[in-house]
Design a protein around this motif. Structure first.
Motif, PDB file in Angstrom:
ATOM      1  N   LYS A 285      -3.213  -4.964 -14.654  1.00  0.00           N
ATOM      2  CA  LYS A 285      -2.738  -6.287 -15.070  1.00  0.00           C
ATOM      3  C   LYS A 285      -2.387  -6.217 -16.557  1.00  0.00           C
ATOM      4  O   LYS A 285      -3.207  -5.819 -17.378  1.00  0.00           O
ATOM      5  CB  LYS A 285      -3.814  -7.342 -14.826  1.00  0.00           C
ATOM      6  CG  LYS A 285      -3.994  -7.689 -13.361  1.00  0.00           C
ATOM      7  CD  LYS A 285      -4.920  -8.888 -13.189  1.00  0.00           C
ATOM      8  CE  LYS A 285      -5.008  -9.297 -11.720  1.00  0.00           C
ATOM      9  NZ  LYS A 285      -5.877 -10.492 -11.537  1.00  0.00           N
ATOM     10  N   MET A 286      -1.153  -6.630 -16.883  1.00  0.00           N
ATOM     11  CA  MET A 286      -0.660  -6.454 -18.252  1.00  0.00           C
ATOM     12  C   MET A 286      -0.117  -7.767 -18.803  1.00  0.00           C
ATOM     13  O   MET A 286       0.707  -8.428 -18.160  1.00  0.00           O
ATOM     14  CB  MET A 286       0.438  -5.381 -18.262  1.00  0.00           C
ATOM     15  CG  MET A 286       0.974  -5.077 -19.631  1.00  0.00           C
ATOM     16  SD  MET A 286       2.150  -3.694 -19.591  1.00  0.00           S
ATOM     17  CE  MET A 286       2.626  -3.619 -21.313  1.00  0.00           C
ATOM     18  N   GLU A 292       9.128 -12.374 -24.219  1.00  0.00           N
ATOM     19  CA  GLU A 292       9.452 -11.207 -23.397  1.00  0.00           C
ATOM     20  C   GLU A 292       9.756 -11.616 -21.963  1.00  0.00           C
ATOM     21  O   GLU A 292      10.677 -11.095 -21.328  1.00  0.00           O
ATOM     22  CB  GLU A 292       8.281 -10.216 -23.417  1.00  0.00           C
ATOM     23  CG  GLU A 292       8.107  -9.504 -24.750  1.00  0.00           C
ATOM     24  CD  GLU A 292       6.844  -8.677 -24.814  1.00  0.00           C
ATOM     25  OE1 GLU A 292       6.842  -7.625 -25.504  1.00  0.00           O
ATOM     26  OE2 GLU A 292       5.846  -9.063 -24.172  1.00  0.00           O
ATOM     27  N   ALA A 293       8.978 -12.573 -21.465  1.00  0.00           N
ATOM     28  CA  ALA A 293       9.201 -13.036 -20.097  1.00  0.00           C
ATOM     29  C   ALA A 293      10.539 -13.749 -19.967  1.00  0.00           C
ATOM     30  O   ALA A 293      11.275 -13.569 -18.999  1.00  0.00           O
ATOM     31  CB  ALA A 293       8.062 -13.949 -19.659  1.00  0.00           C
ATOM     32  N   ALA A 294      10.880 -14.556 -20.968  1.00  0.00           N
ATOM     33  CA  ALA A 294      12.100 -15.362 -20.897  1.00  0.00           C
ATOM     34  C   ALA A 294      13.352 -14.527 -21.148  1.00  0.00           C
ATOM     35  O   ALA A 294      14.365 -14.674 -20.451  1.00  0.00           O
ATOM     36  CB  ALA A 294      12.020 -16.496 -21.913  1.00  0.00           C
ATOM     37  N   THR A 318       4.933 -15.172 -14.344  1.00  0.00           N
ATOM     38  CA  THR A 318       3.551 -14.711 -14.218  1.00  0.00           C
ATOM     39  C   THR A 318       3.253 -14.320 -12.774  1.00  0.00           C
ATOM     40  O   THR A 318       3.623 -15.034 -11.845  1.00  0.00           O
ATOM     41  CB  THR A 318       2.591 -15.816 -14.676  1.00  0.00           C
ATOM     42  OG1 THR A 318       2.666 -15.958 -16.097  1.00  0.00           O
ATOM     43  CG2 THR A 318       1.148 -15.465 -14.304  1.00  0.00           C
ATOM     44  N   GLY A 319       2.592 -13.194 -12.575  1.00  0.00           N
ATOM     45  CA  GLY A 319       2.251 -12.730 -11.230  1.00  0.00           C
ATOM     46  C   GLY A 319       3.248 -11.758 -10.641  1.00  0.00           C
ATOM     47  O   GLY A 319       3.015 -11.219  -9.555  1.00  0.00           O
ATOM     48  N   THR A 320       4.369 -11.534 -11.340  1.00  0.00           N
ATOM     49  CA  THR A 320       5.351 -10.572 -10.856  1.00  0.00           C
ATOM     50  C   THR A 320       4.753  -9.156 -10.908  1.00  0.00           C
ATOM     51  O   THR A 320       4.107  -8.784 -11.881  1.00  0.00           O
ATOM     52  CB  THR A 320       6.631 -10.621 -11.700  1.00  0.00           C
ATOM     53  OG1 THR A 320       7.185 -11.939 -11.639  1.00  0.00           O
ATOM     54  CG2 THR A 320       7.662  -9.620 -11.191  1.00  0.00           C
ATOM     55  N   ILE A 321       4.969  -8.384  -9.839  1.00  0.00           N
ATOM     56  CA  ILE A 321       4.408  -7.031  -9.752  1.00  0.00           C
ATOM     57  C   ILE A 321       5.546  -6.014  -9.758  1.00  0.00           C
ATOM     58  O   ILE A 321       6.502  -6.123  -8.984  1.00  0.00           O
ATOM     59  CB  ILE A 321       3.562  -6.865  -8.475  1.00  0.00           C
ATOM     60  CG1 ILE A 321       2.369  -7.826  -8.519  1.00  0.00           C
ATOM     61  CG2 ILE A 321       3.068  -5.420  -8.332  1.00  0.00           C
ATOM     62  CD1 ILE A 321       1.520  -7.810  -7.258  1.00  0.00           C
ATOM     63  N   PHE A 322       5.415  -5.043 -10.643  1.00  0.00           N
ATOM     64  CA  PHE A 322       6.386  -3.962 -10.743  1.00  0.00           C
ATOM     65  C   PHE A 322       5.732  -2.658 -10.271  1.00  0.00           C
ATOM     66  O   PHE A 322       4.524  -2.460 -10.413  1.00  0.00           O
ATOM     67  CB  PHE A 322       6.881  -3.802 -12.179  1.00  0.00           C
ATOM     68  CG  PHE A 322       7.535  -5.043 -12.720  1.00  0.00           C
ATOM     69  CD1 PHE A 322       8.836  -5.365 -12.367  1.00  0.00           C
ATOM     70  CD2 PHE A 322       6.842  -5.899 -13.566  1.00  0.00           C
ATOM     71  CE1 PHE A 322       9.445  -6.510 -12.859  1.00  0.00           C
ATOM     72  CE2 PHE A 322       7.433  -7.041 -14.060  1.00  0.00           C
ATOM     73  CZ  PHE A 322       8.740  -7.350 -13.704  1.00  0.00           C
ATOM     74  N   VAL A 344       2.230  -8.509 -14.208  1.00  0.00           N
ATOM     75  CA  VAL A 344       2.347  -9.109 -15.541  1.00  0.00           C
ATOM     76  C   VAL A 344       1.944 -10.581 -15.496  1.00  0.00           C
ATOM     77  O   VAL A 344       2.087 -11.248 -14.467  1.00  0.00           O
ATOM     78  CB  VAL A 344       3.781  -8.977 -16.086  1.00  0.00           C
ATOM     79  CG1 VAL A 344       4.157  -7.524 -16.275  1.00  0.00           C
ATOM     80  CG2 VAL A 344       4.789  -9.692 -15.197  1.00  0.00           C
ATOM     81  N   TYR A 345       1.411 -11.033 -16.604  1.00  0.00           N
ATOM     82  CA  TYR A 345       1.099 -12.458 -16.750  1.00  0.00           C
ATOM     83  C   TYR A 345       1.411 -12.863 -18.195  1.00  0.00           C
ATOM     84  O   TYR A 345       1.291 -12.065 -19.135  1.00  0.00           O
ATOM     85  CB  TYR A 345      -0.354 -12.756 -16.404  1.00  0.00           C
ATOM     86  CG  TYR A 345      -1.377 -12.093 -17.309  1.00  0.00           C
ATOM     87  CD1 TYR A 345      -1.891 -12.750 -18.435  1.00  0.00           C
ATOM     88  CD2 TYR A 345      -1.824 -10.797 -17.054  1.00  0.00           C
ATOM     89  CE1 TYR A 345      -2.826 -12.140 -19.257  1.00  0.00           C
ATOM     90  CE2 TYR A 345      -2.755 -10.177 -17.870  1.00  0.00           C
ATOM     91  CZ  TYR A 345      -3.258 -10.859 -18.966  1.00  0.00           C
ATOM     92  OH  TYR A 345      -4.179 -10.250 -19.790  1.00  0.00           O
ATOM     93  N   ILE A 346       1.869 -14.101 -18.334  1.00  0.00           N
ATOM     94  CA  ILE A 346       2.269 -14.586 -19.664  1.00  0.00           C
ATOM     95  C   ILE A 346       1.033 -15.021 -20.433  1.00  0.00           C
ATOM     96  O   ILE A 346       0.258 -15.857 -19.980  1.00  0.00           O
ATOM     97  CB  ILE A 346       3.259 -15.758 -19.537  1.00  0.00           C
ATOM     98  CG1 ILE A 346       4.523 -15.270 -18.813  1.00  0.00           C
ATOM     99  CG2 ILE A 346       3.611 -16.322 -20.902  1.00  0.00           C
ATOM    100  CD1 ILE A 346       5.499 -16.379 -18.493  1.00  0.00           C
ATOM    101  N   GLU A 347       0.871 -14.433 -21.582  1.00  0.00           N
ATOM    102  CA  GLU A 347      -0.274 -14.731 -22.423  1.00  0.00           C
ATOM    103  C   GLU A 347       0.078 -15.870 -23.385  1.00  0.00           C
ATOM    104  O   GLU A 347       1.011 -15.753 -24.189  1.00  0.00           O
ATOM    105  CB  GLU A 347      -0.686 -13.479 -23.203  1.00  0.00           C
ATOM    106  CG  GLU A 347      -2.008 -13.608 -23.920  1.00  0.00           C
ATOM    107  CD  GLU A 347      -2.465 -12.300 -24.521  1.00  0.00           C
ATOM    108  OE1 GLU A 347      -3.629 -11.912 -24.330  1.00  0.00           O
ATOM    109  OE2 GLU A 347      -1.638 -11.633 -25.188  1.00  0.00           O
ATOM    110  N   VAL A 348      -0.650 -16.965 -23.276  1.00  0.00           N
ATOM    111  CA  VAL A 348      -0.407 -18.126 -24.132  1.00  0.00           C
ATOM    112  C   VAL A 348      -1.235 -17.992 -25.400  1.00  0.00           C
ATOM    113  O   VAL A 348      -2.462 -17.836 -25.324  1.00  0.00           O
ATOM    114  CB  VAL A 348      -0.779 -19.433 -23.408  1.00  0.00           C
ATOM    115  CG1 VAL A 348      -0.546 -20.628 -24.317  1.00  0.00           C
ATOM    116  CG2 VAL A 348       0.024 -19.574 -22.123  1.00  0.00           C
TER     117      VAL A 348
END
Length: 386
Positions: A285-286, A292-294, A318-322, A344-348
């Motif tokens: 999990k990263m 970066e997400a946008a 968030t939650g997308t898996i590569f 990946v998850y978006i870090e606030v």
């Protein structure tokens, strides 16, 4: 006086063949002369239950008994191969010392293990040594790529002073005069039912067949000493927690020339700080930033082989898996590797400067004016009726 064979066996007249056999087994084991040596009352009782079983276990004889009682069998014995006449000495003639069990040999085999004339023999041949089981702890990477470990094993080994014989240097073990090297002694008992032979472990040599007059001072006559050995173990790549590596012949020594046992090394793996294993795959999990997400970005992703570059597309949620192919655990058979999956998850951010806050408010204002959240508000309107 008439004999009640049903009462002797403790069963009803309606008892089935299995119930008759079960009752007989129980009583025969309880009153057998070998279990009660010298007990005349037990011998008498044993004779009665055998007599009762011989009658009731045979359908023809049982029918005769049910009709005429035991009087049907008191005049000259059975013509159909019965007892040979109770009045002439019982079952096949006790007076001649030849107790013929006839039909009940299978019963006594079950109860006493062929004590009549045979007995249960001990295995005096070579015996394999016991196996040893130890554990070794590996890091996540050591288990993935394989390693070599040195472990300590405590086991018995042949004594160096006596070369494993147990006898003091210059002497040697002698054949036991009690059992003549067999490790067993036969105990014969003459009973009213004939000769009964029991085979038991020799009390003098304790089943070894040999005695040691002058024991070795190092091993005290055992021929074995406890040693601590360091052994190198090759751990194959891809091994998982709980799996074992076996080393043939590294266990306890055999008995009477038997082969050594084996050594089993059980693998335990320490948890990794960021990686998680599932089969031959690795999961991670990263965190990524909102920007970066946008906008999309090139990420440096940690793997077991080091860092790898992976490009994520704009609008990543968030939650997308590569998937990173062939970046997982090597297969234990040496053919290929598993994959690595990165979620990946978006870090606030928890703390923002005033300038960052101002920029975010401006971004939010522009987003609303351009209708970026229209679909969400439309769904909310539909859900709550306007």
């Amino acid at each position: 006086m008439a004999k009640d064979y049903y009462k002797i066996l403790g069963i009803d007249k309606s008892a089935t063949d299995d119930e008759i056999k079960k009752a007989y087994r129980k009583l025969a084991k309880k009153y057998h002369p070998d279990v009660n040596p010298g007990d005349k009352e037990s011998e008498k009782k044993f004779k009665e239950i055998n007599e009762a079983y011989q009658i009731l276990s045979d359908p023809k004889k049982r029918a005769q008994y049910d009709q005429f009682g035991d009087a049907a069998f008191n005049q000259g014995g059975f013509d159909q191969g019965g007892f040979g006449g109770f009045d002439q000495g019982g079952f096949g003639g006790f007076g001649q010392g030849g107790f013929d069990f006839g039909g009940f040999s299978d019963i006594f085999g079950d109860i006493f293990g062929d004590v009549f004339g045979g007995g249960t023999r001990r295995n005096m041949g070579p015996e394999r040594g016991e196996d040893i089981r130890v554990e070794v702890t590996l890091t996540f990477e050591e288990a993935a790529f394989g390693t070599e470990k040195e472990i300590e094993v405590v086991r018995y080994e042949d004594c160096d002073k006596c070369n494993g014989t147990g006898a003091k240097s210059g002497t040697k073990p002698e054949i036991c005069p009690e059992c003549h090297g067999t490790g067993e002694v036969k105990i014969t008992q003459n009973t009213p039912f004939g000769r009964i032979v029991n085979i038991r472990t020799c009390p003098r040599c304790h089943g070894k067949g040999k005695i040691i007059s002058t024991p070795c001072p190092e091993c005290h006559g055992t021929g074995k000493v406890r040693r601590v050995r360091k052994i190198k173990v090759h751990i194959p790549a891809g091994i998982d927690d709980g799996q074992m590596v076996s080393l043939r012949g590294e266990g306890e020594p055999g008995v009477r020339g038997g082969p050594k046992g084996d050594l089993y090394v059980v693998v335990r793996i320490k948890p990794h700080k960021i990686f998680k294993r599932e089969g031959f795959d690795v999961k991670l999990k990263m965190p990524i930033s909102f920007t970066e997400a946008a906008l999309g970005a090139e990420l440096e992703v940690p793997t077991l082989d080091g860092r790898a570059v992976y490009t994520i597309p704009p609008g990543t949620q968030t939650g997308t898996i590569f998937r990173l192919r062939n970046k997982g655990i090597p297969h234990i058979n040496g053919r290929g590797r598993g994959d690595q999956y990165v979620e990946v998850y978006i870090e606030v951010p928890k703390r923002l400067s005033e300038k960052q806050k101002e920029l975010l408010r401006e971004f939010d204002k522009v987003s609303k004016s351009e209708g970026n959240n229209k679909s969400f508000f439309q769904r909310m309107k539909d859900a709550f009726g306007g």
